[in-house]
Design a protein around this motif. Sequence first.
Motif, PDB file in Angstrom:
ATOM      1  N   ARG A 109       0.640  -1.201  -0.170  1.00 54.26           N
ATOM      2  CA  ARG A 109      -0.016  -0.015  -0.039  1.00 54.26           C
ATOM      3  C   ARG A 109       0.861   1.246   0.122  1.00 54.26           C
ATOM      4  O   ARG A 109       0.624   2.404  -0.553  1.00 54.26           O
ATOM      5  CB  ARG A 109      -1.029   0.051   1.075  1.00 54.26           C
ATOM      6  CG  ARG A 109      -1.837   1.160   1.085  1.00 54.26           C
ATOM      7  CD  ARG A 109      -2.743   1.128   2.482  1.00 54.26           C
ATOM      8  NE  ARG A 109      -2.259   0.919   3.689  1.00 54.26           N
ATOM      9  CZ  ARG A 109      -2.525   0.512   4.836  1.00 54.26           C
ATOM     10  NH1 ARG A 109      -3.931  -0.050   4.896  1.00 54.26           N
ATOM     11  NH2 ARG A 109      -1.870   0.342   5.991  1.00 54.26           N
ATOM     12  N   THR A 158      -7.597  -4.821  -5.377  1.00 49.40           N
ATOM     13  CA  THR A 158      -8.953  -4.288  -4.799  1.00 49.40           C
ATOM     14  C   THR A 158      -8.908  -3.622  -3.575  1.00 49.40           C
ATOM     15  O   THR A 158      -9.378  -2.533  -3.394  1.00 49.40           O
ATOM     16  CB  THR A 158     -10.131  -5.633  -4.683  1.00 49.40           C
ATOM     17  OG1 THR A 158     -10.270  -6.259  -5.682  1.00 49.40           O
ATOM     18  CG2 THR A 158     -11.418  -5.079  -3.932  1.00 49.40           C
ATOM     19  N   THR A 176      -9.012   0.962  -3.157  1.00 48.66           N
ATOM     20  CA  THR A 176      -9.498   1.808  -2.040  1.00 48.66           C
ATOM     21  C   THR A 176      -8.650   2.730  -1.483  1.00 48.66           C
ATOM     22  O   THR A 176      -9.045   3.602  -0.817  1.00 48.66           O
ATOM     23  CB  THR A 176     -10.292   0.641  -1.051  1.00 48.66           C
ATOM     24  OG1 THR A 176      -9.304   0.183  -0.327  1.00 48.66           O
ATOM     25  CG2 THR A 176     -11.288  -0.244  -1.720  1.00 48.66           C
ATOM     26  N   GLU A 201      -6.413   6.999  -5.557  1.00 44.56           N
ATOM     27  CA  GLU A 201      -7.369   7.875  -6.194  1.00 44.56           C
ATOM     28  C   GLU A 201      -7.398   7.813  -7.858  1.00 44.56           C
ATOM     29  O   GLU A 201      -8.390   7.700  -8.365  1.00 44.56           O
ATOM     30  CB  GLU A 201      -7.001   9.485  -5.950  1.00 44.56           C
ATOM     31  CG  GLU A 201      -7.004   9.687  -4.398  1.00 44.56           C
ATOM     32  CD  GLU A 201      -6.868  11.057  -4.086  1.00 44.56           C
ATOM     33  OE1 GLU A 201      -6.559  11.886  -4.923  1.00 44.56           O
ATOM     34  OE2 GLU A 201      -6.806  11.470  -2.721  1.00 44.56           O
ATOM     35  N   ILE A 205     -15.698  -0.895  -8.168  1.00 49.29           N
ATOM     36  CA  ILE A 205     -14.975  -0.449  -6.933  1.00 49.29           C
ATOM     37  C   ILE A 205     -13.812   0.522  -7.247  1.00 49.29           C
ATOM     38  O   ILE A 205     -13.741   1.424  -6.304  1.00 49.29           O
ATOM     39  CB  ILE A 205     -14.425  -1.806  -6.355  1.00 49.29           C
ATOM     40  CG1 ILE A 205     -15.519  -2.754  -5.827  1.00 49.29           C
ATOM     41  CG2 ILE A 205     -13.380  -1.401  -5.165  1.00 49.29           C
ATOM     42  CD1 ILE A 205     -14.993  -4.078  -5.072  1.00 49.29           C
ATOM     43  N   SER A 206     -13.376   0.128  -8.361  1.00 45.55           N
ATOM     44  CA  SER A 206     -12.191   1.455  -8.489  1.00 45.55           C
ATOM     45  C   SER A 206     -12.573   2.448  -9.324  1.00 45.55           C
ATOM     46  O   SER A 206     -12.039   3.330  -9.941  1.00 45.55           O
ATOM     47  CB  SER A 206     -10.965   0.480  -9.343  1.00 45.55           C
ATOM     48  OG  SER A 206     -11.416   0.156 -10.720  1.00 45.55           O
ATOM     49  N   ASN A 207     -13.877   2.493  -9.818  1.00 46.38           N
ATOM     50  CA  ASN A 207     -14.406   3.671 -10.590  1.00 46.38           C
ATOM     51  C   ASN A 207     -13.871   3.575 -11.910  1.00 46.38           C
ATOM     52  O   ASN A 207     -13.286   4.696 -12.426  1.00 46.38           O
ATOM     53  CB  ASN A 207     -14.350   4.939 -10.075  1.00 46.38           C
ATOM     54  CG  ASN A 207     -15.232   5.819 -10.667  1.00 46.38           C
ATOM     55  OD1 ASN A 207     -16.275   5.711 -11.386  1.00 46.38           O
ATOM     56  ND2 ASN A 207     -14.959   7.367 -10.542  1.00 46.38           N
TER      57      ASN A 207
END
Length: 385
Positions: free
Chosen positions: A38, A68, A72, A75, A103-105
């Motif tokens: 991350r 996934t 989140t 951006e 979920i990730s647009n």
Amino acid sequence: MSDTRKPLDLFWFIPTSGDGPYLGTQDRHRPAEFRYLREIATAVDRLGYKGVLLPTGRGCEDAWITATALATATERLRFLVALRPGVATPAFFARQAAALDRISNGRLLLNVVVGGDPAELAGDGVFLDHDTRYAQAAEFLTIWRRLLAGETVDFDGDFLKVKGGKLSFPPVQRPHPPLWFGGSSDAALDLAADQVETYLTWGEPLDQVAGKIEAAKARAAARGRTLRFGMRIHLIVRETEEEAWRVAERLIRDVSDDAIAEAQKKLADGSDSVGQKRMTALHGGRRDKLLVGPNLWAGIGLVRRGAGTALVGDPATVAARLREYQDLGIETIIASGYPHLEEAYNVAELLFPALGIGAEQAGAHELHPGEFGTVTGRPELTAVS
């Protein structure tokens, strides 16, 4: 004279099998803990990289679940996630792709991975030979694409059969999250020409990359299609040439001759990948044959499968080498460096300016017409056919 070529798209790499500053040793090894992955993803997102590649295989954390979770925490970053025909059904992967795209647009890209290591494939329950895997993959992708496009699918092929297949929750990108793919065999080139949007190559010498691009273009044109092109390579960039080459040599300082021999034997005996054979042939397992083109160094391939070359040098020189690949048709560079957190900063701070990637451009992550796919609600963005 100013350079009128548009900036290359720079992607980075998420090391889901672990990381560190040296190859061939556990010294200062960093395990693939999610907090570290991350940290890389959020840094890369902030620095202005366009996306990240997540590798696949039994030695890696699962790419879908990791992407996934990282989606989140970011951006704008796009996620190039492995889609492996044969390990699950097209309908299952269609549902996963649609969910992650939502979920990730609309930030999902799919990297089609047909195989390369028969022993690993057997562990996943896949026992098809090389060309048969590609024939199965063609059926898989035909079904997958139709499902994502919103069709009700009936299909009766040599390998796969579907009756009344449909998808209840559509993806954000239409008609589907874009498909990327790399492969050097005739079967792979046919699959690329038929099914995908972006064809990927490893960082081979210019003449070899040119040959692959022209072959892929010709096969796609014969089908009335066009392809985009990307390249997977490592980057070692420092303020001076001398410093960059010292870093390259330090990266493999703990790699013994026995380790090289063992790794090369495994690659020769355990892979039916034509691309892997091309990578290995560049250096033949020899330390004295690692400079395989201008600033193109094959030291990583002594002990690692997959992308085994790096461009090494100062920012102006590495930028010039990348522009040479861009002149062949390469639009996206999927880069990496050891360790991946620090090297993401080095590349962004040193190389981005030399490539004309400034703060304004680096942050512009919106889809461009014809680039990655159509986003729901934005009909002016059209997919590559």
